[in-house]
Motif scaffolding. Structure first.
Motif, short mmCIF file in Angstrom:
data_model
loop_
_atom_site.label_atom_id
_atom_site.label_comp_id
_atom_site.label_asym_id
_atom_site.label_seq_id
_atom_site.Cartn_x
_atom_site.Cartn_y
_atom_site.Cartn_z
N ASP A 99 0.82 -1.21 0.00
CA ASP A 99 0.00 0.00 0.00
C ASP A 99 0.86 1.26 0.00
O ASP A 99 0.48 2.26 -0.62
CB ASP A 99 -0.96 0.01 1.19
CG ASP A 99 -2.21 -0.80 0.93
OD1 ASP A 99 -2.50 -1.13 -0.25
OD2 ASP A 99 -2.93 -1.10 1.90
N THR A 158 -4.11 -2.72 -1.27
CA THR A 158 -5.54 -2.49 -1.06
C THR A 158 -5.92 -1.07 -1.48
O THR A 158 -7.10 -0.74 -1.51
CB THR A 158 -5.93 -2.73 0.42
OG1 THR A 158 -5.25 -1.79 1.25
CG2 THR A 158 -5.60 -4.15 0.85
N LYS A 160 -6.59 1.57 -4.24
CA LYS A 160 -6.98 1.50 -5.65
C LYS A 160 -6.17 2.49 -6.48
O LYS A 160 -5.96 3.62 -6.07
CB LYS A 160 -8.47 1.81 -5.79
CG LYS A 160 -9.38 0.72 -5.24
CD LYS A 160 -10.83 1.06 -5.49
CE LYS A 160 -11.80 -0.02 -5.13
NZ LYS A 160 -11.65 -0.72 -3.93
N ASP A 161 -5.72 2.05 -7.64
CA ASP A 161 -5.01 2.92 -8.57
C ASP A 161 -5.99 3.92 -9.18
O ASP A 161 -7.20 3.67 -9.22
CB ASP A 161 -4.38 2.10 -9.70
CG ASP A 161 -3.27 1.18 -9.22
OD1 ASP A 161 -2.61 1.50 -8.22
OD2 ASP A 161 -3.07 0.13 -9.87
N ASN A 162 -5.45 5.03 -9.67
CA ASN A 162 -6.26 5.99 -10.42
C ASN A 162 -5.53 6.25 -11.73
O ASN A 162 -4.48 6.90 -11.74
CB ASN A 162 -6.45 7.29 -9.64
CG ASN A 162 -7.39 8.24 -10.34
OD1 ASN A 162 -7.35 8.40 -11.56
ND2 ASN A 162 -8.24 8.90 -9.57
N ASP A 170 -7.49 7.66 1.00
CA ASP A 170 -6.47 6.61 0.96
C ASP A 170 -5.60 6.64 2.21
O ASP A 170 -5.27 5.59 2.78
CB ASP A 170 -5.59 6.76 -0.28
CG ASP A 170 -6.31 6.40 -1.57
OD1 ASP A 170 -7.34 5.69 -1.52
OD2 ASP A 170 -5.83 6.84 -2.64
#
Length: 174
Positions: A36, A100, A102-104, A121
Motif C-alpha cells: 500500500d 488495497t 486502488k489505482d487511479n 487513501d
C-alpha cells in the motif's frame, strides 16, 4: 516464506525470539502495508505530476512532500520484516497482488478530487496500520508496533493536511 513451503531459505533465516507463527503474521501484515505504501506513493506522485489549476504550486509542493514521506516508510517496513526473519516484497507484481489502495489511471482528475481521494487513501492506510499494530501486539513484536505508531501519526498528519486543503471557504465541510 515461499508459497511452495513455509520454510525460509537457510541463507535468509534471521534469528529472532518471536514465534514462527508471529513472524508469519507480522510479516504478512507489514507486507500489505508495504504494498500500500508503494501504491499510495505512486498515486501521490501521479497527482503531483498532473495537478493543475489556480492552487497548482501549493498542491504540487504538498503532494511532493507527502510522496517523499510515504516513500520513506518503505525501506523501514521491508527491513523490519527482514529483521524478524520474514521475507518481503520482491516485485511490482507482488505489490499489485497485495495492495488495497486502488489505482487511479484517469486522464484528468480535478485537483480537489485528487486531494479528497488521497485523504481517503491515507485514512484507509492509518486504519490498516492500526490493525497491523494489533497483529504485532499479539505476536509480542514491540519494535514493529512502535514503528507503526510513528507511521500512524505521520499518516494522520497527511490526512489532516489534505482535509484542510479541500475545505470550502468559510465552512468546516469538506
Amino acid at each position: 516464506m515461499s508459497k511452495t513451503s513455509n520454510k525460509i531459505s537457510p541463507e535468509l533465516d534471521t534469528p529472532t525470539d518471536l514465534s514462527p507463527d508471529g513472524v508469519k503474521k507480522v510479516s504478512e501484515a507489514l507486507n500489505v502495508l508495504l504494498a500500500d505504501a508503494f501504491a499510495l506513493y505512486l498515486k501521490t506522485k501521479n497527482f503531483h505530476w498532473h495537478v493543475s489549476g489556480r492552487h497548482f504550486r501549493d498542491y504540487h509542493l504538498l503532494l511532493d512532500e507527502q510522496s517523499d514521506q510515504i516513500f520513506a516508510t518503505t525501506d523501514q517496513l521491508a527491513e523490519r520484516v527482514r529483521k524478524i526473519g520474514g521475507t518481503t516484497l520482491k516485485s511490482i507484481g507482488q505489490v499489485a497482488k497485495l495492495q488495497t489502495i486502488k489505482d487511479n489511471n484517469e486522464d484528468y482528475v480535478p485537483p480537489r478530487e485528487m486531494l479528497r481521494e488521497l485523504m481517503q487513501d491515507n485514512k484507509h492506510v492509518a486504519a490498516a496500520m492500526r490493525k497491523a499494530h494489533d497483529v504485532c501486539d499479539k505476536a509480542e513484536d514491540v519494535a514493529s508496533a512502535s514503528l507503526l505508531e510513528n507511521f500512524i501519526d505521520e499518516t494522520e498528519r497527511r490526512t489532516w493536511f489534505l482535509f484542510e486543503a479541500t475545505r470550502q471557504e468559510g465552512g468546516n465541510e469538506a
